[in-house]
Design a protein around this motif. Structure first.
Motif, PDB file in Angstrom:
ATOM      1  N   PHE A  27      40.071  36.317  84.067  1.00 10.91           N
ATOM      2  CA  PHE A  27      40.259  37.273  85.154  1.00 10.91           C
ATOM      3  C   PHE A  27      39.855  36.548  86.436  1.00 10.91           C
ATOM      4  CE2 PHE A  27      39.695  39.669  81.326  1.00 10.91           C
ATOM      5  CZ  PHE A  27      40.535  40.766  81.456  1.00 10.91           C
ATOM      6  N   VAL A  28      40.741  36.489  87.413  1.00  7.94           N
ATOM      7  CA  VAL A  28      40.482  35.679  88.609  1.00  7.94           C
ATOM      8  C   VAL A  28      40.188  36.553  89.821  1.00  7.94           C
ATOM      9  CG1 VAL A  28      41.827  33.716  87.798  1.00  7.94           C
ATOM     10  CG2 VAL A  28      42.943  35.480  89.140  1.00  7.94           C
ATOM     11  N   LYS A  29      39.357  35.992  90.707  1.00  6.72           N
ATOM     12  CA  LYS A  29      38.991  36.617  91.982  1.00  6.72           C
ATOM     13  C   LYS A  29      38.487  38.048  91.805  1.00  6.72           C
ATOM     14  CE  LYS A  29      41.754  33.648  94.805  1.00  6.72           C
ATOM     15  NZ  LYS A  29      42.073  33.427  96.174  1.00  6.72           N
ATOM     16  N   VAL A  30      37.467  38.183  90.954  1.00  4.83           N
ATOM     17  CA  VAL A  30      36.862  39.490  90.705  1.00  4.83           C
ATOM     18  C   VAL A  30      35.683  39.659  91.673  1.00  4.83           C
ATOM     19  CG1 VAL A  30      35.851  40.994  88.958  1.00  4.83           C
ATOM     20  CG2 VAL A  30      37.496  39.232  88.275  1.00  4.83           C
ATOM     21  N   PRO A  31      35.647  40.754  92.452  1.00  8.48           N
ATOM     22  CA  PRO A  31      34.562  40.960  93.422  1.00  8.48           C
ATOM     23  C   PRO A  31      33.196  41.084  92.741  1.00  8.48           C
ATOM     24  CG  PRO A  31      36.382  42.471  93.831  1.00  8.48           C
ATOM     25  CD  PRO A  31      36.650  41.802  92.513  1.00  8.48           C
ATOM     26  N   VAL A  32      32.183  40.470  93.362  1.00 10.12           N
ATOM     27  CA  VAL A  32      30.808  40.521  92.858  1.00 10.12           C
ATOM     28  C   VAL A  32      30.109  41.752  93.434  1.00 10.12           C
ATOM     29  CG1 VAL A  32      28.566  39.347  92.833  1.00 10.12           C
ATOM     30  CG2 VAL A  32      30.685  38.016  92.665  1.00 10.12           C
ATOM     31  N   GLU A  33      29.429  42.504  92.577  1.00 14.70           N
ATOM     32  CA  GLU A  33      28.632  43.651  93.011  1.00 14.70           C
ATOM     33  C   GLU A  33      27.159  43.274  92.988  1.00 14.70           C
ATOM     34  OE1 GLU A  33      29.465  47.320  91.047  1.00 14.70           O
ATOM     35  OE2 GLU A  33      31.633  47.118  91.334  1.00 14.70           O
ATOM     36  N   VAL A  34      26.414  43.805  93.972  1.00 15.99           N
ATOM     37  CA  VAL A  34      24.978  43.528  94.069  1.00 15.99           C
ATOM     38  C   VAL A  34      24.218  44.824  93.830  1.00 15.99           C
ATOM     39  CG1 VAL A  34      23.107  42.706  95.543  1.00 15.99           C
ATOM     40  CG2 VAL A  34      25.364  41.633  95.674  1.00 15.99           C
ATOM     41  N   VAL A  35      23.230  44.769  92.945  1.00 16.19           N
ATOM     42  CA  VAL A  35      22.383  45.912  92.629  1.00 16.19           C
ATOM     43  C   VAL A  35      20.978  45.614  93.121  1.00 16.19           C
ATOM     44  CG1 VAL A  35      21.390  47.276  90.742  1.00 16.19           C
ATOM     45  CG2 VAL A  35      23.752  46.459  90.590  1.00 16.19           C
ATOM     46  N   GLY A  36      20.359  46.577  93.820  1.00 13.90           N
ATOM     47  CA  GLY A  36      18.971  46.413  94.238  1.00 13.90           C
ATOM     48  C   GLY A  36      18.781  46.091  95.705  1.00 13.90           C
ATOM     49  N   ALA A  37      19.865  46.044  96.475  1.00  7.63           N
ATOM     50  CA  ALA A  37      19.749  45.780  97.918  1.00  7.63           C
ATOM     51  C   ALA A  37      21.000  46.301  98.609  1.00  7.63           C
ATOM     52  CB  ALA A  37      19.585  44.289  98.185  1.00  7.63           C
ATOM     53  N   HIS A  38      20.819  46.696  99.873  1.00  7.19           N
ATOM     54  CA  HIS A  38      21.936  47.185 100.684  1.00  7.19           C
ATOM     55  C   HIS A  38      22.209  46.194 101.804  1.00  7.19           C
ATOM     56  CE1 HIS A  38      21.751  50.993  98.592  1.00  7.19           C
ATOM     57  NE2 HIS A  38      20.442  51.021  98.802  1.00  7.19           N
ATOM     58  N   ARG A  39      23.380  46.285 102.365  1.00  7.07           N
ATOM     59  CA  ARG A  39      23.776  45.435 103.499  1.00  7.07           C
ATOM     60  C   ARG A  39      23.550  43.955 103.192  1.00  7.07           C
ATOM     61  NH1 ARG A  39      20.321  47.855 107.659  1.00  7.07           N
ATOM     62  NH2 ARG A  39      19.962  49.726 106.469  1.00  7.07           N
ATOM     63  N   VAL A  40      24.196  43.493 102.157  1.00  2.00           N
ATOM     64  CA  VAL A  40      24.084  42.087 101.778  1.00  2.00           C
ATOM     65  C   VAL A  40      25.436  41.403 101.950  1.00  2.00           C
ATOM     66  CG1 VAL A  40      22.246  42.521 100.107  1.00  2.00           C
ATOM     67  CG2 VAL A  40      24.618  42.521  99.343  1.00  2.00           C
ATOM     68  N   THR A  41      25.376  40.091 102.079  1.00  2.00           N
ATOM     69  CA  THR A  41      26.595  39.292 102.025  1.00  2.00           C
ATOM     70  C   THR A  41      26.475  38.367 100.817  1.00  2.00           C
ATOM     71  OG1 THR A  41      25.680  37.608 103.500  1.00  2.00           O
ATOM     72  CG2 THR A  41      27.001  39.347 104.515  1.00  2.00           C
ATOM     73  N   VAL A  42      27.604  38.148 100.174  1.00  2.00           N
ATOM     74  CA  VAL A  42      27.636  37.331  98.968  1.00  2.00           C
ATOM     75  C   VAL A  42      28.603  36.180  99.194  1.00  2.00           C
ATOM     76  CG1 VAL A  42      28.156  37.322  96.506  1.00  2.00           C
ATOM     77  CG2 VAL A  42      27.202  39.366  97.543  1.00  2.00           C
ATOM     78  N   SER A  43      28.180  34.990  98.794  1.00  2.00           N
ATOM     79  CA  SER A  43      29.042  33.815  98.932  1.00  2.00           C
ATOM     80  C   SER A  43      29.006  33.009  97.643  1.00  2.00           C
ATOM     81  CB  SER A  43      28.575  32.959 100.102  1.00  2.00           C
ATOM     82  OG  SER A  43      29.404  31.835 100.232  1.00  2.00           O
ATOM     83  N   PRO A  44      30.120  32.842  96.954  1.00  2.00           N
ATOM     84  CA  PRO A  44      31.419  33.434  97.246  1.00  2.00           C
ATOM     85  C   PRO A  44      31.439  34.923  96.897  1.00  2.00           C
ATOM     86  CG  PRO A  44      31.544  32.203  95.203  1.00  2.00           C
ATOM     87  CD  PRO A  44      30.169  31.969  95.781  1.00  2.00           C
ATOM     88  N   LYS A  45      32.350  35.662  97.532  1.00  2.00           N
ATOM     89  CA  LYS A  45      32.452  37.110  97.319  1.00  2.00           C
ATOM     90  C   LYS A  45      33.111  37.446  95.988  1.00  2.00           C
ATOM     91  CE  LYS A  45      32.906  38.143 102.201  1.00  2.00           C
ATOM     92  NZ  LYS A  45      33.713  38.748 103.245  1.00  2.00           N
ATOM     93  N   GLU A  46      33.901  36.497  95.480  1.00  2.00           N
ATOM     94  CA  GLU A  46      34.636  36.721  94.236  1.00  2.00           C
ATOM     95  C   GLU A  46      34.390  35.572  93.270  1.00  2.00           C
ATOM     96  OE1 GLU A  46      38.533  38.973  96.075  1.00  2.00           O
ATOM     97  OE2 GLU A  46      38.451  36.777  96.124  1.00  2.00           O
ATOM     98  N   VAL A  47      34.448  35.894  91.979  1.00  2.00           N
ATOM     99  CA  VAL A  47      34.271  34.885  90.931  1.00  2.00           C
ATOM    100  C   VAL A  47      35.385  35.045  89.906  1.00  2.00           C
ATOM    101  CG1 VAL A  47      31.761  34.742  91.196  1.00  2.00           C
ATOM    102  CG2 VAL A  47      32.736  36.410  89.611  1.00  2.00           C
ATOM    103  N   ASP A  48      35.544  34.042  89.068  1.00  2.00           N
ATOM    104  CA  ASP A  48      36.441  34.136  87.923  1.00  2.00           C
ATOM    105  C   ASP A  48      35.591  34.450  86.696  1.00  2.00           C
ATOM    106  OD1 ASP A  48      38.422  33.395  89.659  1.00  2.00           O
ATOM    107  OD2 ASP A  48      38.765  31.424  88.775  1.00  2.00           O
ATOM    108  N   VAL A  49      36.158  35.205  85.776  1.00  2.00           N
ATOM    109  CA  VAL A  49      35.451  35.562  84.552  1.00  2.00           C
ATOM    110  C   VAL A  49      36.349  35.212  83.365  1.00  2.00           C
ATOM    111  CG1 VAL A  49      34.351  37.388  83.213  1.00  2.00           C
ATOM    112  CG2 VAL A  49      34.230  37.437  85.720  1.00  2.00           C
ATOM    113  N   GLU A  50      35.821  34.356  82.486  1.00  2.00           N
ATOM    114  CA  GLU A  50      36.548  33.959  81.286  1.00  2.00           C
ATOM    115  C   GLU A  50      35.950  34.713  80.106  1.00  2.00           C
ATOM    116  OE1 GLU A  50      38.189  29.802  80.898  1.00  2.00           O
ATOM    117  OE2 GLU A  50      36.593  29.792  79.391  1.00  2.00           O
ATOM    118  N   VAL A  51      36.782  35.502  79.450  1.00  2.00           N
ATOM    119  CA  VAL A  51      36.345  36.352  78.349  1.00  2.00           C
ATOM    120  C   VAL A  51      36.886  35.769  77.043  1.00  2.00           C
ATOM    121  CG1 VAL A  51      36.448  38.666  77.380  1.00  2.00           C
ATOM    122  CG2 VAL A  51      36.327  38.367  79.847  1.00  2.00           C
ATOM    123  N   LYS A  52      36.017  35.707  76.027  1.00  5.38           N
ATOM    124  CA  LYS A  52      36.420  35.144  74.734  1.00  5.38           C
ATOM    125  C   LYS A  52      35.967  36.079  73.624  1.00  5.38           C
ATOM    126  CE  LYS A  52      36.134  30.880  72.063  1.00  5.38           C
ATOM    127  NZ  LYS A  52      35.597  29.517  72.029  1.00  5.38           N
ATOM    128  N   GLY A  53      36.881  36.359  72.702  1.00  8.78           N
ATOM    129  CA  GLY A  53      36.540  37.241  71.595  1.00  8.78           C
ATOM    130  C   GLY A  53      37.745  37.531  70.729  1.00  8.78           C
TER     131      GLY A  53
END
Length: 108
Positions: A27-53
């Motif tokens: 799954f490509v360019k999936v937005p990152v969510e932040v728990v435990g803080a408000h008004r944050v910036t994330v770099s990079p904002k998106e990540v790739d997720v490789e799922v295996k099963g």
């Protein structure tokens, strides 16, 4: 005989390894969510997720089920700062690898 095969004229020993079929899906360019803080910036904002099963599980996954999360609970965010934090994806029945596995989180 081929490698790891032995035999003689009276007995035969066979060793068989049975492995469950697995499927890998990215799954490509999936937005990152932040728990435990408000008004944050994330770099990079998106990540790739490789799922295996198992294919019957991986094939049913929807993009909305893939939620990369950075947990800042316990982090002192009362004054401006930043942290290089691991990104986690929790899914049942499969393993998930996040690329990149860490992101920079800044808060004001």
């Amino acid at each position: 005989p081929p490698a790891r095969v032995t035999y003689d004229l009276q007995t035969v020993t066979a060793r068989v390894e049975i492995a469950r079929e697995t499927l890998t899906r990215r799954f490509v360019k999936v937005p990152v969510e932040v728990v435990g803080a408000h008004r944050v910036t994330v770099s990079p904002k998106e990540v790739d997720v490789e799922v295996k099963g198992p294919p019957e599980v991986v094939n049913l996954l929807r993009p909305s089920q893939i939620v990369p999360v950075v947990e800042l609970t316990g982090q002192n965010v009362s004054s401006p700062g930043s942290v290089l934090a691991p990104v986690k994806v929790e899914l049942e029945g499969v393993t998930a690898q996040v690329i990149p596995h860490k992101v920079t989180v800044r808060w004001q």
